[in-house]
Enzyme design. Structure first.
Site, mmCIF file in Angstrom:
data_model
loop_
_atom_site.group_PDB
_atom_site.id
_atom_site.type_symbol
_atom_site.label_atom_id
_atom_site.label_comp_id
_atom_site.label_asym_id
_atom_site.label_seq_id
_atom_site.Cartn_x
_atom_site.Cartn_y
_atom_site.Cartn_z
ATOM 1 C CE LYS A 38 -3.778 50.576 15.448
ATOM 2 N NZ LYS A 38 -4.905 49.837 16.050
ATOM 3 C CE1 TYR A 90 -3.593 53.662 13.579
ATOM 4 C CE2 TYR A 90 -1.933 53.153 11.924
ATOM 5 C CZ TYR A 90 -3.146 52.886 12.522
ATOM 6 O OH TYR A 90 -3.920 51.840 12.080
ATOM 7 C CB SER A 123 -1.429 49.493 11.719
ATOM 8 O OG SER A 123 -1.037 50.166 10.536
#
Length: 193
Positions: free
Chosen positions: A149, A145, A132
């Site tokens: 990532k 998150y 991401s």
């Protein structure tokens, strides 16, 4: 293609089929997988549907066994399954942080370790990890998150170095993509624009 029943994973699976590949797709929901399999088969390619929970190693082992039985080889592994809902850092529990890491990083590592020996035997293969843009950008609420990532992106670099030249390992740091998972957060207004 893990997470191959919706969103980016579905698009990747169908694109591979459109390019002439037979495709194995894995996710937890069989009805969604069967719809994508129909799209793949409409392009004249073979689809293998394997319901799989990527957090469970025995299910990853089953996935690889089924693919090898059906196709006899694995040319490309796409570690697409992942994600974590946004949570403000002061509300982020240790358990949620560790779950984000496991879902986005450890599951990709576990499946890669199942596939790599088959690729090394043929001295050819490719692994694509879907990362991401939040692996290097910042945004409030994405500590778990984004950190996961970022780890996936660096794990990709380390694996690429170790497995070259026979297995290529790359990552895509995907930006905001209007998938079923993201659409509730950007239904209207400035964020969608």
């Amino acid at each position: 293609v893990t997470g191959g029943s919706k969103g980016i994973g579905k698009a990747i699976a169908v694109a591979f089929a459109d390019a002439g590949a037979d495709v194995a797709i894995a996710s937890r929901k069989l009805p969604d997988l069967e719809k994508v399999a129909g799209d793949i088969e409409a392009l004249g390619r073979t689809a293998l549907v394997v319901p799989t929970h990527t957090k469970k190693v025995p299910e990853l082992e089953n996935l690889v066994t089924r693919v090898m039985e059906k196709f006899g080889r694995i040319d490309v592994l796409v570690n697409n399954a992942g994600g974590t809902p946004p949570t403000p850092v002061l509300q982020l529990t240790d358990e949620a942080f560790e779950a984000a890491f496991h879902f986005n990083v450890t599951s990709a590592l576990n499946l890669s370790r199942q596939v790599i020996p088959h690729m090394l035997k043929r001295k050819d293969g490719a692994i694509l990890n879907i990362s991401s843009a939040l692996s290097y950008m910042v945004e409030s609420g994405f500590t778990a998150y984004g950190t996961a990532k970022a780890a996936l992106s660096h794990m990709t670099r380390m694996m690429a170095h170790e497995l070259a030249p026979h297995v290529r390992v790359n990552a895509l740091a995907v930006g905001a993509t209007l998938t079923d998972a993201l659409s509730p957060f950007v239904a209207s207004g400035d964020l969608k624009e």
